[in-house]
Design a protein around this motif. Structure first.
Motif, mmCIF file in Angstrom:
data_model
loop_
_atom_site.group_PDB
_atom_site.id
_atom_site.type_symbol
_atom_site.label_atom_id
_atom_site.label_comp_id
_atom_site.label_asym_id
_atom_site.label_seq_id
_atom_site.Cartn_x
_atom_site.Cartn_y
_atom_site.Cartn_z
ATOM 1 N N ILE A 9 -14.476 -12.039 -2.202
ATOM 2 C CA ILE A 9 -14.992 -10.713 -2.823
ATOM 3 C C ILE A 9 -13.886 -9.939 -3.409
ATOM 4 C CG2 ILE A 9 -17.028 -10.719 -1.213
ATOM 5 C CD1 ILE A 9 -15.058 -8.521 0.612
ATOM 6 N N ALA A 10 -12.744 -10.369 -3.217
ATOM 7 C CA ALA A 10 -11.456 -9.720 -3.817
ATOM 8 C C ALA A 10 -10.366 -10.323 -3.789
ATOM 9 C CB ALA A 10 -11.404 -8.063 -3.000
ATOM 10 N N ARG A 11 -9.271 -9.875 -4.483
ATOM 11 C CA ARG A 11 -8.004 -10.366 -4.495
ATOM 12 C C ARG A 11 -7.062 -9.566 -3.621
ATOM 13 N NH1 ARG A 11 -3.213 -10.117 -7.722
ATOM 14 N NH2 ARG A 11 -2.116 -11.946 -7.914
ATOM 15 N N ALA A 12 -6.059 -10.200 -2.901
ATOM 16 C CA ALA A 12 -5.289 -9.487 -2.160
ATOM 17 C C ALA A 12 -3.842 -9.764 -2.312
ATOM 18 C CB ALA A 12 -5.544 -9.598 -0.789
ATOM 19 N N GLU B 192 3.549 -4.572 1.348
ATOM 20 C CA GLU B 192 4.606 -3.866 2.418
ATOM 21 C C GLU B 192 4.602 -4.670 3.600
ATOM 22 O OE1 GLU B 192 5.849 -0.049 4.764
ATOM 23 O OE2 GLU B 192 3.968 -0.199 3.505
ATOM 24 N N LYS B 193 5.699 -5.039 4.377
ATOM 25 C CA LYS B 193 5.885 -5.805 5.665
ATOM 26 C C LYS B 193 6.606 -4.798 6.598
ATOM 27 C CE LYS B 193 7.319 -10.103 5.372
ATOM 28 N NZ LYS B 193 6.147 -11.164 5.898
ATOM 29 N N ASN B 194 5.764 -4.466 7.571
ATOM 30 C CA ASN B 194 6.651 -3.659 8.518
ATOM 31 C C ASN B 194 6.217 -3.758 9.980
ATOM 32 O OD1 ASN B 194 8.663 -1.439 9.379
ATOM 33 N ND2 ASN B 194 6.888 0.105 9.012
ATOM 34 N N ALA B 195 7.237 -3.824 10.846
ATOM 35 C CA ALA B 195 6.738 -3.969 12.146
ATOM 36 C C ALA B 195 5.449 -4.673 12.828
ATOM 37 C CB ALA B 195 6.379 -2.148 12.766
ATOM 38 N N GLY B 196 5.600 -5.803 12.361
ATOM 39 C CA GLY B 196 4.879 -6.753 12.644
ATOM 40 C C GLY B 196 3.407 -6.641 11.947
ATOM 41 N N ARG B 197 3.308 -5.848 10.863
ATOM 42 C CA ARG B 197 2.148 -5.726 10.078
ATOM 43 C C ARG B 197 2.334 -5.829 8.541
ATOM 44 N NH1 ARG B 197 0.571 -6.773 14.154
ATOM 45 N NH2 ARG B 197 -1.070 -5.682 15.700
ATOM 46 N N ALA B 198 1.549 -6.526 7.798
ATOM 47 C CA ALA B 198 1.456 -6.368 6.220
ATOM 48 C C ALA B 198 0.373 -5.660 5.676
ATOM 49 C CB ALA B 198 1.619 -7.948 6.194
ATOM 50 N N THR B 199 1.010 -5.059 4.769
ATOM 51 C CA THR B 199 -0.061 -4.025 3.964
ATOM 52 C C THR B 199 -0.595 -5.030 2.652
ATOM 53 O OG1 THR B 199 0.713 -2.043 4.871
ATOM 54 C CG2 THR B 199 -0.904 -2.087 2.637
ATOM 55 N N VAL B 200 -1.778 -5.034 2.483
ATOM 56 C CA VAL B 200 -2.352 -5.843 1.236
ATOM 57 C C VAL B 200 -3.017 -4.681 0.367
ATOM 58 C CG1 VAL B 200 -2.433 -8.166 2.262
ATOM 59 C CG2 VAL B 200 -4.272 -6.729 2.329
ATOM 60 N N ARG B 201 -2.861 -4.869 -0.939
ATOM 61 C CA ARG B 201 -3.513 -4.188 -2.031
ATOM 62 C C ARG B 201 -4.857 -5.154 -2.626
ATOM 63 N NH1 ARG B 201 0.101 -3.675 -5.557
ATOM 64 N NH2 ARG B 201 -0.765 -5.574 -6.978
ATOM 65 N N PHE B 202 -5.977 -4.251 -2.558
ATOM 66 C CA PHE B 202 -7.239 -5.127 -3.269
ATOM 67 C C PHE B 202 -7.218 -5.078 -4.714
ATOM 68 C CE2 PHE B 202 -8.730 -3.560 1.227
ATOM 69 C CZ PHE B 202 -8.421 -4.716 1.780
ATOM 70 N N GLU B 203 -7.549 -5.946 -5.351
ATOM 71 C CA GLU B 203 -7.750 -6.096 -6.639
ATOM 72 C C GLU B 203 -9.000 -6.994 -6.814
ATOM 73 O OE1 GLU B 203 -4.204 -7.816 -8.342
ATOM 74 O OE2 GLU B 203 -3.293 -6.148 -8.020
#
Length: 238
Positions: free
Chosen positions: A63-66, A70-81
């Motif tokens: 349904i989307a691209r990711a 960002e990578k920080n404190a055991g978590r990663a942030t993804v941007r949806f496209e």
């Protein structure tokens, strides 16, 4: 003269398949066009992939691209496209936005790559040095550009060629530097120092010669400097 700094790049080439394997995780939260997933050493900022949603009938769909931002404190942030294939009129957009619990697959199609190099000798060296990567025949990319009168490919041209050939990476070799970049974001994932290039074929090595610009296309022109053209596409500053 060997193009690559042999020991350095050969060691990395043997490890490439294990450095960026496909990675799956579930979205933990979603807000403002971004999502959070569990981090992994297998992903880096710039890594891209897809979001897969499972519907109530058990069927799943992209349904989307990711893209990892960002990578920080055991978590990663993804941007949806918007996922490129879904922008084609023949494929209906599911109409579902990413939400918590959806599956994210990163380093998607990173086992296939376009190859942009200035001559045949370098082409053969690269293909033999990275056995874990399936390189798309450069004649396919050359034929695409020829059919569209584009001897000066831009990011969108390469994105389209990647989408048509199920490739997630693009390898570009220049004078003094070579990179693997994500074929969607053009973020550089791996960068190698190289020896000088002795001869060039433009827009890149392939069996397709004489790609001509079209006078009615304002963005169609010959490449006058191979290295400058691709450094601009990759946002590499001298």
């Amino acid at each position: 003269m060997r193009y690559l700094l042999t020991i350095f790049i050969f060691s990395l080439s043997l490890l490439w398949g294990s450095l960026l394997p496909s990675y799956e995780s579930r979205l933990e939260s979603v807000a403002d066009g971004h999502g959070v997933i569990a981090d992994s050493p297998n992903i880096i900022v710039g890594s891209s992939g897809v979001v897969v949603h499972t519907f109530s009938n058990g069927e799943s769909s992209i349904i989307a691209r990711a893209v990892v931002t960002e990578k920080n404190a055991g978590r990663a942030t993804v941007r949806f496209e918007v996922f490129g294939a879904l922008s084609q009129p023949a494929l209906p957009i599911p109409g579902v936005l990413p939400k918590s619990g959806d599956k994210v697959i990163l380093n998607y199609l990173y086992d296939r790559a376009l190859i942009v190099v200035p001559n045949e000798d370098i082409y053969r060296q690269i293909v033999s040095s990275f056995p874990n990567i399936e390189f798309v025949n450069p004649d396919i990319a050359g034929a695409y550009l020829s059919s569209r009168s584009k001897p000066n490919p831009n990011r969108d041209d390469f994105r389209e060629i990647c989408a048509l050939n199920a490739a997630g990476l693009i390898f570009i070799a220049m004078d003094g530097v070579a990179v693997f970049a994500d074929c969607g974001s053009f973020d550089i994932l791996r960068k190698f120092e190289t020896n000088p290039v002795e001869n060039y074929q433009v827009p890149f090595y392939s069996g397709i010669f004489g790609i001509s610009p079209a006078w009615w296309k304002w963005d169609s022109a010959y490449i006058t400097n191979y290295d400058r053209h691709y450094k601009f596409l990759l946002d590499i500053k001298d």
